[in-house]
Every structure is written in structure tokens, then in C-alpha cells.
Design a protein around this motif. Structure first.
Motif, mmCIF file in Angstrom:
data_model
loop_
_atom_site.group_PDB
_atom_site.id
_atom_site.type_symbol
_atom_site.label_atom_id
_atom_site.label_comp_id
_atom_site.label_asym_id
_atom_site.label_seq_id
_atom_site.Cartn_x
_atom_site.Cartn_y
_atom_site.Cartn_z
ATOM 1 N N LYS A 2 -0.828 -12.518 17.086
ATOM 2 C CA LYS A 2 -0.412 -11.053 17.657
ATOM 3 C C LYS A 2 -1.432 -10.406 18.422
ATOM 4 N N LEU A 3 -1.001 -9.681 19.561
ATOM 5 C CA LEU A 3 -1.976 -9.100 20.621
ATOM 6 C C LEU A 3 -1.583 -7.733 20.475
ATOM 7 N N MET A 4 -2.621 -6.810 20.536
ATOM 8 C CA MET A 4 -2.503 -5.386 20.359
ATOM 9 C C MET A 4 -3.159 -4.591 21.478
ATOM 10 N N ARG A 21 -7.755 1.742 12.385
ATOM 11 C CA ARG A 21 -7.565 1.056 11.229
ATOM 12 C C ARG A 21 -6.231 1.023 10.542
ATOM 13 N N ASP A 22 -5.513 2.027 10.820
ATOM 14 C CA ASP A 22 -4.024 1.903 10.298
ATOM 15 C C ASP A 22 -3.306 1.091 11.055
ATOM 16 N N LEU A 23 -3.294 1.022 12.487
ATOM 17 C CA LEU A 23 -2.476 0.162 13.232
ATOM 18 C C LEU A 23 -3.225 -1.391 12.846
ATOM 19 N N VAL A 24 -4.224 -1.580 12.643
ATOM 20 C CA VAL A 24 -4.677 -2.929 12.367
ATOM 21 C C VAL A 24 -4.214 -3.603 11.028
ATOM 22 N N MET A 25 -4.291 -2.481 10.050
ATOM 23 C CA MET A 25 -3.798 -2.894 8.865
ATOM 24 C C MET A 25 -2.202 -3.203 8.803
ATOM 25 N N LYS A 26 -1.207 -2.266 9.607
ATOM 26 C CA LYS A 26 -0.023 -2.695 9.687
ATOM 27 C C LYS A 26 0.434 -3.840 10.383
ATOM 28 N N PHE A 27 -0.311 -3.927 11.582
ATOM 29 C CA PHE A 27 0.208 -5.101 12.496
ATOM 30 C C PHE A 27 -0.531 -6.551 12.389
ATOM 31 N N HIS A 28 -1.543 -6.391 11.909
ATOM 32 C CA HIS A 28 -2.670 -7.532 11.669
ATOM 33 C C HIS A 28 -2.665 -8.223 13.063
#
Length: 132
Positions: A2-4, A21-28
């Protein structure tokens, strides 16, 4: 893999760090591209490590604006082919990819006249004319 990509508009604020941090935790994501970091790489590295990314690439901000960052995880091999204040062009390899992929991260300029420069540069990257 996955790329964000996120125009974070500055990594120095507590709310921005919490949202990241929330985005990283949610989408990995395996790779993250941050635009408008407004932060020197020495400060951003600490945040990168706390976010669980092992590798990084930075384009330093100009004054109080700009700044790009690409962070990626250990299982990714990323080779920088070109970087500027608006573009990071890379080759990505991973065990999850059958063949390496080329990815161009773009942070478009605000002024229309500057956009033409970026478009011309993108065309040259596609044509393989640009050197690192």
C-alpha cells in the motif's frame, strides 16, 4: 503493498502528528509520500522512526514552505532516480511485486507558470531524458 500520499501542510503540529499516526495505523502503508512537510529532515526522521518506517528520503523545504518526504518499510527496495522540490521519481522493488515499478511522486506548484516547468520535467522523465 500500500502506498499513501498526504499533503500534511506541516509536520510540526501535534494534531498533524496524531493524524499521521492514525492514518498509518488504519491503512498500514508500506510507503508514504508526505508533501509540504515544512520541516527539516533531522526533525522528520524522529517522527518517521516512531511511525514504524525504516527508510527515508527528503527534499528539504525552502524557507517556511515546501518539503517532501518518502518513507518506506524494510521489505521495500526503493531506488531514487530523480528528485527536485516538486518531484521524486523512484524505482520500487519488493517480494510482493513480480517486476519493479516506477513511481513518480509529484507536489504541484501553486503558480500556473511553474506548473509548465513541472509538466515538462515529467515528460522528460517519461522519455528517460533526466539524469539524477
Amino acid at each position: 503493498m500500500k502506498l499513501m500520499s498526504w499533503n500534511c501542510q506541516g509536520l510540526g503540529r501535534a494534531l498533524t502528528v496524531r493524524n499521521l499516526r492514525d492514518l498509518v495505523m488504519k491503512f498500514h502503508p508500506s510507503i508514504i509520500f508526505l508533501m509540504e512537510t515544512k520541516m527539516r529532515s533531522s526533525r522528520a526522521m524522529r517522527l518517521r522512526r516512531r511511525s514504524g518506517f525504516q527508510h527515508d528520503l527528503y527534499v528539504e523545504p525552502l524557507g517556511l514552505s515546501g518539503g517532501l518526504a518518502v518513507w518506506w518499510k524494510e521489505n521495500i527496495s526503493l531506488t531514487v532516480l530523480f528528485k527536485s522540490k516538486n518531484i521524486i521519481h523512484v524505482e520500487i522493488a519488493s517480494t510482493s511485486l513480480k517486476i519493479p515499478k516506477f513511481v513518480t511522486f509529484v507536489y504541484g506548484p501553486l503558480k500556473e507558470r511553474d506548473r509548465w516547468i513541472v509538466w515538462d520535467l515529467l515528460r522528460s522523465l517519461v522519455a528517460g531524458e533526466q539524469e539524477t
